[in-house]
Design an enzyme around this catalytic site. Structure first.
Site, PDB file in Angstrom:
ATOM      1  N   ASN A   1       0.709  -6.344  -6.520  1.00  0.00           N
ATOM      2  CA  ASN A   1       1.811  -6.760  -5.656  1.00  0.00           C
ATOM      3  C   ASN A   1       2.068  -8.240  -5.915  1.00  0.00           C
ATOM      4  O   ASN A   1       1.278  -9.084  -5.511  1.00  0.00           O
ATOM      5  CB  ASN A   1       1.410  -6.511  -4.197  1.00  0.00           C
ATOM      6  CG  ASN A   1       2.410  -7.092  -3.205  1.00  0.00           C
ATOM      7  OD1 ASN A   1       3.407  -7.695  -3.598  1.00  0.00           O
ATOM      8  ND2 ASN A   1       2.125  -6.906  -1.929  1.00  0.00           N
TER       9      ASN A   1
ATOM     10  N   CYS B   1       8.371 -11.047   0.637  1.00  0.00           N
ATOM     11  CA  CYS B   1       8.585 -10.162  -0.518  1.00  0.00           C
ATOM     12  C   CYS B   1      10.025  -9.680  -0.632  1.00  0.00           C
ATOM     13  O   CYS B   1      10.343  -8.908  -1.534  1.00  0.00           O
ATOM     14  CB  CYS B   1       7.642  -8.974  -0.432  1.00  0.00           C
ATOM     15  SG  CYS B   1       5.947  -9.494  -0.262  1.00  0.00           S
TER      16      CYS B   1
ATOM     17  N   HIS C   1       9.575  -2.239  -2.974  1.00  0.00           N
ATOM     18  CA  HIS C   1       8.588  -3.310  -3.063  1.00  0.00           C
ATOM     19  C   HIS C   1       7.267  -2.701  -3.545  1.00  0.00           C
ATOM     20  O   HIS C   1       6.793  -1.697  -3.009  1.00  0.00           O
ATOM     21  CB  HIS C   1       8.420  -3.990  -1.705  1.00  0.00           C
ATOM     22  CG  HIS C   1       7.345  -5.040  -1.720  1.00  0.00           C
ATOM     23  ND1 HIS C   1       7.164  -5.887  -2.788  1.00  0.00           N
ATOM     24  CD2 HIS C   1       6.390  -5.371  -0.815  1.00  0.00           C
ATOM     25  CE1 HIS C   1       6.149  -6.692  -2.536  1.00  0.00           C
ATOM     26  NE2 HIS C   1       5.655  -6.402  -1.345  1.00  0.00           N
TER      27      HIS C   1
HETATM   28  N1  ACO Z   1     -13.082  -2.589  -1.198  1.00  0.00           N
HETATM   29  C1  ACO Z   1     -13.877  -1.741  -0.520  1.00  0.00           C
HETATM   30  N2  ACO Z   1     -13.829  -1.575   0.814  1.00  0.00           N
HETATM   31  C2  ACO Z   1     -12.903  -2.298   1.486  1.00  0.00           C
HETATM   32  C3  ACO Z   1     -12.043  -3.191   0.830  1.00  0.00           C
HETATM   33  C4  ACO Z   1     -12.151  -3.333  -0.569  1.00  0.00           C
HETATM   34  N3  ACO Z   1     -11.355  -4.166  -1.289  1.00  0.00           N
HETATM   35  N4  ACO Z   1     -11.233  -3.761   1.748  1.00  0.00           N
HETATM   36  C5  ACO Z   1     -11.578  -3.240   2.943  1.00  0.00           C
HETATM   37  N5  ACO Z   1     -12.577  -2.360   2.786  1.00  0.00           N
HETATM   38  C6  ACO Z   1     -13.241  -1.567   3.803  1.00  0.00           C
HETATM   39  C7  ACO Z   1     -13.105  -2.142   5.185  1.00  0.00           C
HETATM   40  O1  ACO Z   1     -14.090  -3.128   5.436  1.00  0.00           O
HETATM   41  C8  ACO Z   1     -13.328  -0.917   6.042  1.00  0.00           C
HETATM   42  O2  ACO Z   1     -14.697  -0.636   6.090  1.00  0.00           O
HETATM   43  P1  ACO Z   1     -15.360  -0.044   7.443  1.00  0.00           P
HETATM   44  O3  ACO Z   1     -14.673   1.274   7.657  1.00  0.00           O
HETATM   45  O4  ACO Z   1     -16.792   0.051   7.073  1.00  0.00           O
HETATM   46  O5  ACO Z   1     -15.042  -1.043   8.494  1.00  0.00           O
HETATM   47  C9  ACO Z   1     -12.687   0.209   5.220  1.00  0.00           C
HETATM   48  O6  ACO Z   1     -12.592  -0.296   3.860  1.00  0.00           O
HETATM   49  C10 ACO Z   1     -11.292   0.572   5.678  1.00  0.00           C
HETATM   50  O7  ACO Z   1     -10.564  -0.629   5.944  1.00  0.00           O
HETATM   51  P2  ACO Z   1      -9.106  -0.582   6.459  1.00  0.00           P
HETATM   52  O8  ACO Z   1      -8.634  -1.983   6.744  1.00  0.00           O
HETATM   53  O9  ACO Z   1      -8.985   0.431   7.560  1.00  0.00           O
HETATM   54  O10 ACO Z   1      -8.390  -0.016   5.166  1.00  0.00           O
HETATM   55  P3  ACO Z   1      -6.972   0.647   5.050  1.00  0.00           P
HETATM   56  O11 ACO Z   1      -7.073   2.078   4.853  1.00  0.00           O
HETATM   57  O12 ACO Z   1      -6.041   0.159   6.128  1.00  0.00           O
HETATM   58  O13 ACO Z   1      -6.456   0.042   3.685  1.00  0.00           O
HETATM   59  C11 ACO Z   1      -5.046  -1.699   2.887  1.00  0.00           C
HETATM   60  C12 ACO Z   1      -6.341  -1.358   3.554  1.00  0.00           C
HETATM   61  C13 ACO Z   1      -5.036  -1.150   1.484  1.00  0.00           C
HETATM   62  C14 ACO Z   1      -4.910  -3.220   2.839  1.00  0.00           C
HETATM   63  C15 ACO Z   1      -3.876  -1.082   3.707  1.00  0.00           C
HETATM   64  O14 ACO Z   1      -3.988  -1.440   5.069  1.00  0.00           O
HETATM   65  C16 ACO Z   1      -2.559  -1.517   3.201  1.00  0.00           C
HETATM   66  O15 ACO Z   1      -2.181  -1.165   2.115  1.00  0.00           O
HETATM   67  N6  ACO Z   1      -1.785  -2.294   3.982  1.00  0.00           N
HETATM   68  C17 ACO Z   1      -0.548  -2.821   3.539  1.00  0.00           C
HETATM   69  C18 ACO Z   1      -0.853  -4.075   2.830  1.00  0.00           C
HETATM   70  C19 ACO Z   1       0.301  -4.594   2.063  1.00  0.00           C
HETATM   71  O16 ACO Z   1       1.024  -3.858   1.442  1.00  0.00           O
HETATM   72  N7  ACO Z   1       0.473  -5.909   2.105  1.00  0.00           N
HETATM   73  C20 ACO Z   1       1.427  -6.581   1.403  1.00  0.00           C
HETATM   74  C21 ACO Z   1       2.831  -6.355   1.934  1.00  0.00           C
HETATM   75  S1  ACO Z   1       3.751  -7.770   2.117  1.00  0.00           S
HETATM   76  C22 ACO Z   1       3.516  -8.618   0.771  1.00  0.00           C
HETATM   77  O17 ACO Z   1       3.687  -8.055  -0.250  1.00  0.00           O
HETATM   78  C23 ACO Z   1       3.059 -10.040   0.766  1.00  0.00           C
END
Ligand code: ACO
Length: 333
Positions: free
Chosen positions: A288, A116, A258
């Site tokens: 994104n 990115c 970003h």
């Molecule tokens: N809908 C509903 N529930 C979901 C979803 C969804 N789409 N995805 C995951 N969950 C659930 C999980 O299964 C988990 O359930 P559980 O507690 O029963 O096990 C719960 O939600 C929490 O999951 P986490 O993985 O802990 O969620 P988190 O709070 O970390 O949020 C997220 C996830 C949004 C992906 C976060 O980690 C994040 O934003 N990370 C950065 C990602 C990013 O920006 N990537 C791109 C950067 S680089 C690039 O651009 C290519």
């Protein structure tokens, strides 16, 4: 930097595909909800390229807009750089397809894989070439069709991504410039190389029935590690560029971060003690879209008349590698 030949932004262009995929649409594809996606990411909808619209098509549209913005023709382009993790194909370079699509002459075409952070990496390479000569006008394009490598069965990642392109037409000529690049900082911390990757299709796991069955041709992400590293490395990248230009955050009119996640942007804003309003965001309706995102947010602000002559802007990116980068820009008009 100050003792180097200046590099200017002559034109800026962004392109988003027409098709919109809303959170409600995603609720029909995977087990998710608008409430979960909005509260965890800030994203409400994203743009999806058509099946027959490739990264080079997105790039060419952004490039044409940058050329129109800068009042130049495709024949004036001396080199084309495309930063992408979703090339049309492994080779030839996506830039070569862009050259054909915009009708540029036989200028050099090359690619960058910086996740990115395509905009700072592309601007750095273009600036070095411009200073070295004999190039006068270079298109530094960042574009991704991330939805082509998105696993639509993985609810953790498929809710995040969209497609798009941004093009910077860079030059050493001050005449007609819209902005001046004052400094660029780029880095890569390979300790996080396993946080975000595409395992299949390269020399390590060439395509076989097994790699397809194991879904190795889709992006894999450790969400929480990416989140943590994004806040840390973008904060460090901003601190570095401000410090070496003797600036403080209050002197920056806008940060164009970003567009990964509103919570990451909010955490960064608090880290450097800047109100969230000074961070440009478009992710609510673009998702994104990877490498072009900081350029798309900048373009949106320019088109909305939010930048005045003399304003300082910091573009700050983060991505697979783990790359990070910043561009310090003075807006001219
Ligand atoms: N809908 C509903 N529930 C979901 C979803 C969804 N789409 N995805 C995951 N969950 C659930 C999980 O299964 C988990 O359930 P559980 O507690 O029963 O096990 C719960 O939600 C929490 O999951 P986490 O993985 O802990 O969620 P988190 O709070 O970390 O949020 C997220 C996830 C949004 C992906 C976060 O980690 C994040 O934003 N990370 C950065 C990602 C990013 O920006 N990537 C791109 C950067 S680089 C690039 O651009 C290519």
């Amino acid at each position: 930097m100050k003792d180097r030949q200046p590099v200017y932004v002559r034109g800026l262009g962004a392109y988003l595909p027409e098709k919109i995929l809303t959170n409600a649409d995603l609720e029909k594809i995977v087990d998710t909800s608008d409430e979960w996606i909005t509260s965890r990411t800030g994203i409400k909808e994203r743009r999806i390229a058509a099946d027959d619209q490739y990264t080079s098509d997105l790039s060419a549209e952004a490039a044409k807009r940058a050329l129109a913005d800068g009042g130049l023709a495709a024949g004036d382009v001396d080199a084309i750089i495309v930063a992408t993790v979703t090339p049309d194909m492994p080779f030839p370079s996506t830039a070569a397809f862009v050259q054909k699509k915009i009708g540029a002459h036989t200028c050099p075409c090359m690619g960058i894989e910086a996740g990115c952070s395509g905009v700072p990496y592309g601007c750095e390479l273009a600036s070095a070439l411009l200073r070295q000569g004999p190039y006068r006008n270079i298109l530094a394009i960042s574009a991704d069709k991330l939805t082509a490598i998105t696993d639509w069965q993985d609810r953790l990642t498929c809710v995040l991504f969209g497609d798009g392109a941004a093009a910077f037409l860079l030059t050493c000529d001050a005449e007609g410039a819209r902005g001046e690049i004052l400094d660029i900082y780029i880095a890569n911390d390979s300790s996080g190389v396993d946080a975000l990757y595409l395992p299949g299709g390269g020399s390590r796991a060439p395509a076989t029935e097994e790699t397809v069955r194991n879904r190795l041709h889709f992006l894999k992400m450790n969400g929480q590690e990416v989140y943590k590293e994004a806040v840390k490395s973008m904060g460090q990248a901003v601190a570095t560029i401000l410090e070496r230009n003797n600036l403080v955050p209050d002197q920056i009119k806008f940060f164009s971060p970003h567009q990964a996640n509103l919570r990451i942007i909010d955490a960064m804003a608090r880290q450097i003690n800047v109100p969230l309003e000074r961070f440009l965001t478009v992710l609510q309706w673009t998702g994104n879209n990877s490498s072009p995102s900081v350029g798309i947010a900048l373009d949106d602000a320019v088109r909305a008349g939010r930048l005045q002559h003399g304003d300082l802007v910091v573009l700050v990116s983060f991505g697979a590698g783990l790359t990070s980068g910043t561009v310090l820009l003075r807006w001219i008009g």
